[in-house]
Design a protein around this motif. Structure first.
Motif, PDB file in Angstrom:
ATOM      1  N   LEU A  85      79.970 104.437  35.944  1.00 28.87           N
ATOM      2  CA  LEU A  85      80.722 105.642  36.994  1.00 28.87           C
ATOM      3  C   LEU A  85      79.115 106.095  38.010  1.00 28.87           C
ATOM      4  N   LYS A  86      79.333 106.721  38.873  1.00 28.11           N
ATOM      5  CA  LYS A  86      78.676 107.463  39.497  1.00 28.11           C
ATOM      6  C   LYS A  86      78.785 108.792  39.861  1.00 28.11           C
ATOM      7  N   PRO A  87      78.473 109.900  40.119  1.00 27.71           N
ATOM      8  CA  PRO A  87      78.798 110.813  40.723  1.00 27.71           C
ATOM      9  C   PRO A  87      79.601 111.172  41.980  1.00 27.71           C
ATOM     10  N   ASP A  88      79.332 109.596  42.956  1.00 29.53           N
ATOM     11  CA  ASP A  88      80.480 109.541  43.938  1.00 29.53           C
ATOM     12  C   ASP A  88      81.371 109.419  43.655  1.00 29.53           C
ATOM     13  N   ASP A  89      82.063 108.937  42.046  1.00 32.33           N
ATOM     14  CA  ASP A  89      83.431 108.800  42.112  1.00 32.33           C
ATOM     15  C   ASP A  89      84.436 109.952  41.365  1.00 32.33           C
ATOM     16  N   THR A  90      83.472 110.732  41.669  1.00 26.40           N
ATOM     17  CA  THR A  90      84.030 112.317  41.061  1.00 26.40           C
ATOM     18  C   THR A  90      85.433 112.712  41.970  1.00 26.40           C
ATOM     19  N   ALA A  91      86.969 113.020  41.674  1.00 29.08           N
ATOM     20  CA  ALA A  91      87.439 112.386  42.744  1.00 29.08           C
ATOM     21  C   ALA A  91      88.863 112.939  41.752  1.00 29.08           C
ATOM     22  N   VAL A  92      90.014 113.454  42.872  1.00 28.01           N
ATOM     23  CA  VAL A  92      91.442 112.949  42.657  1.00 28.01           C
ATOM     24  C   VAL A  92      92.066 112.173  42.358  1.00 28.01           C
ATOM     25  N   TYR A  93      92.244 111.537  41.333  1.00 29.63           N
ATOM     26  CA  TYR A  93      92.666 109.618  40.974  1.00 29.63           C
ATOM     27  C   TYR A  93      94.290 109.933  41.188  1.00 29.63           C
ATOM     28  N   TYR A  94      95.282 109.057  42.022  1.00 31.22           N
ATOM     29  CA  TYR A  94      96.213 109.350  42.398  1.00 31.22           C
ATOM     30  C   TYR A  94      96.870 108.104  42.308  1.00 31.22           C
ATOM     31  N   CYS A  95      98.049 107.532  41.518  1.00 31.66           N
ATOM     32  CA  CYS A  95      98.730 106.537  41.490  1.00 31.66           C
ATOM     33  C   CYS A  95     100.005 106.592  42.456  1.00 31.66           C
ATOM     34  N   ASN A  96      99.332 104.713  43.225  1.00 26.86           N
ATOM     35  CA  ASN A  96     101.089 104.849  44.265  1.00 26.86           C
ATOM     36  C   ASN A  96     101.963 103.963  44.045  1.00 26.86           C
ATOM     37  N   ALA A  97     102.464 103.834  44.398  1.00 31.79           N
ATOM     38  CA  ALA A  97     104.201 102.604  44.976  1.00 31.79           C
ATOM     39  C   ALA A  97     104.626 102.688  45.429  1.00 31.79           C
TER      40      ALA A  97
END
Length: 115
Positions: A85-97
Motif C-alpha cells: 500500500l501507498k499513501p496515494d491509496d488513501t481513500a474511502v473504498y466502496y463495494c458495488n454490485a
C-alpha cells in the motif's frame, strides 16, 4: 432491494497490507459484476477493480500487481486484497454490485496509508 456491507478498512503504514470484504444480500449474486471503487478527498470516485459474472477481472493501472479481487458466489462475498500500500491509496473504498440497469453501493470503508 439489496444491501452491501463492507469491512476491513483501517490505517496502515506504507508497504503494508489490508483486506477489504463485502457481504451482499442480493438475489442472483453470481449474475452481478462486483467491483471496488474508491474516492479520495477532492477527487472523483474511480473504479479500482471489478470481477464479472463470467470470471473476468479488471484493475486500474495504479493497483495492478498490488491488489487482487476475489469473489465467493456461495457466500455472496467479494474481497479486495491490497498489498504494498501507498499513501496515494488513501481513500474511502466502496463495494458495488451491478447488473444491467441495477446498481447498489455499500456505505464505504476508510483506508488510510500513512507513516
Amino acid at each position: 432491494q439489496a444491501q452491501l456491507v463492507e469491512s476491513g478498512g483501517g490505517s496502515v503504514q506504507p508497504g503494508g497490507s489490508l483486506r477489504l470484504s463485502c457481504a451482499a444480500s442480493v438475489s442472483f449474486f453470481s449474475a452481478y459484476t462486483m467491483g471496488w471503487y474508491r474516492q479520495a478527498p477532492g477527487k472523483e470516485r474511480e473504479l479500482v477493480a471489478s470481477f464479472t459474472s463470467g470470471g473476468s477481472m479488471h484493475y486500474v493501472d495504479s493497483v495492478k500487481g498490488r491488489f487482487t479481487i476475489s469473489r465467493d458466489n456461495t457466500k455472496k462475498t467479494v474481497s479486495l486484497q491490497m498489498n504494498s500500500l501507498k499513501p496515494d491509496d488513501t481513500a474511502v473504498y466502496y463495494c458495488n454490485a451491478k447488473l444491467f440497469e441495477k446498481a447498489f453501493w455499500g456505505q464505504g470503508t476508510q483506508v488510510t496509508v500513512s507513516s
